[in-house]
Motif scaffolding. Sequence first.
Motif, mmCIF file in Angstrom:
data_model
loop_
_atom_site.group_PDB
_atom_site.id
_atom_site.type_symbol
_atom_site.label_atom_id
_atom_site.label_comp_id
_atom_site.label_asym_id
_atom_site.label_seq_id
_atom_site.Cartn_x
_atom_site.Cartn_y
_atom_site.Cartn_z
ATOM 1 N N UNK A 43 -5.364 -7.805 -8.724
ATOM 2 C CA UNK A 43 -4.353 -7.667 -7.689
ATOM 3 C C UNK A 43 -4.585 -6.324 -7.013
ATOM 4 N N UNK A 44 -4.712 -6.342 -5.695
ATOM 5 C CA UNK A 44 -4.881 -5.092 -4.948
ATOM 6 C C UNK A 44 -3.655 -4.903 -4.074
ATOM 7 N N UNK A 45 -3.011 -3.763 -4.221
ATOM 8 C CA UNK A 45 -1.851 -3.452 -3.400
ATOM 9 C C UNK A 45 -1.996 -2.018 -2.904
ATOM 10 N N UNK A 46 -1.847 -1.824 -1.611
ATOM 11 C CA UNK A 46 -1.926 -0.490 -1.046
ATOM 12 C C UNK A 46 -0.606 -0.169 -0.365
ATOM 13 N N UNK A 47 -0.389 1.126 -0.116
ATOM 14 C CA UNK A 47 0.869 1.543 0.490
ATOM 15 C C UNK A 47 0.685 2.146 1.879
ATOM 16 N N UNK A 48 -0.520 2.132 2.377
ATOM 17 C CA UNK A 48 -0.780 2.708 3.689
ATOM 18 C C UNK A 48 -2.169 2.359 4.151
ATOM 19 N N UNK A 71 -9.315 7.521 -6.511
ATOM 20 C CA UNK A 71 -7.917 7.433 -6.079
ATOM 21 C C UNK A 71 -7.476 6.003 -5.755
ATOM 22 N N UNK A 72 -8.392 5.048 -5.854
ATOM 23 C CA UNK A 72 -8.075 3.644 -5.624
ATOM 24 C C UNK A 72 -8.829 2.791 -6.628
ATOM 25 N N UNK A 73 -8.576 1.499 -6.596
ATOM 26 C CA UNK A 73 -9.196 0.581 -7.540
ATOM 27 C C UNK A 73 -10.699 0.449 -7.273
ATOM 28 N N UNK A 74 -11.463 0.309 -8.345
ATOM 29 C CA UNK A 74 -12.915 0.108 -8.262
ATOM 30 C C UNK A 74 -13.238 -1.305 -8.730
ATOM 31 N N UNK A 104 -11.616 -1.377 -12.414
ATOM 32 C CA UNK A 104 -11.068 -0.146 -12.986
ATOM 33 C C UNK A 104 -9.899 0.295 -12.109
ATOM 34 N N UNK A 105 -8.700 0.369 -12.684
ATOM 35 C CA UNK A 105 -7.535 0.765 -11.894
ATOM 36 C C UNK A 105 -7.643 2.192 -11.358
ATOM 37 N N UNK A 106 -6.947 2.456 -10.278
ATOM 38 C CA UNK A 106 -6.921 3.786 -9.671
ATOM 39 C C UNK A 106 -6.492 4.832 -10.692
ATOM 40 N N UNK A 126 -14.875 0.258 -3.588
ATOM 41 C CA UNK A 126 -13.676 1.050 -3.868
ATOM 42 C C UNK A 126 -12.655 0.727 -2.783
ATOM 43 N N UNK A 127 -11.410 0.511 -3.175
ATOM 44 C CA UNK A 127 -10.302 0.339 -2.239
ATOM 45 C C UNK A 127 -9.499 1.627 -2.325
ATOM 46 N N UNK A 128 -9.657 2.477 -1.321
ATOM 47 C CA UNK A 128 -9.130 3.846 -1.379
ATOM 48 C C UNK A 128 -8.084 4.101 -0.306
ATOM 49 N N UNK A 129 -7.164 5.025 -0.568
ATOM 50 C CA UNK A 129 -6.311 5.475 0.517
ATOM 51 C C UNK A 129 -7.209 6.077 1.613
#
Length: 143
Positions: A43-48, A71-74, A104-106, A126-129
């Motif tokens: 599950x990938x959830x971002x805030x911005x 700083x984000x999920x890998x 790998x969680x943030x 990587x899903x990063x801010x």
Amino acid sequence: MKRLAFLALVGALISAPAAHATPAEGDVERTELATGTSAEPVLIETTGPTTLYVQELLLHPPSSSGWHTHPGVEHTVITGGTVTLQTADQCAPTPYLAGQAIVIPAGTPHVVRNDSPHDANAVVTYTLPADAPVRADAPPACP
């Protein structure tokens, strides 16, 4: 009343126009970089605003990423060889082979190693801010 509603639904479906796929146009090529399966749900959830960062990783033997965090999920797919992972949550070294995926969680401290006599390869996303650095060094979390 229910039968009438059912018949109306069936009639609408029968008279509805069929949907057609849109074929590709021009010279389109796709290159599959990696396919892997994870044992855990993702599950990938971002805030911005978010940046997706993708890299190909080649680990010559012997090698190590050093302990670090993101700083984000890998999401990593092993594409060749054997990669060994240790995380602060799972200190026992876990080997991953080609075709396996790692999530790998943030913020989780971890280290990736190639302890085999052969090269190891992976594709990492990587899903990063947005505007965040890709990694930060971390102290060893396991002996």
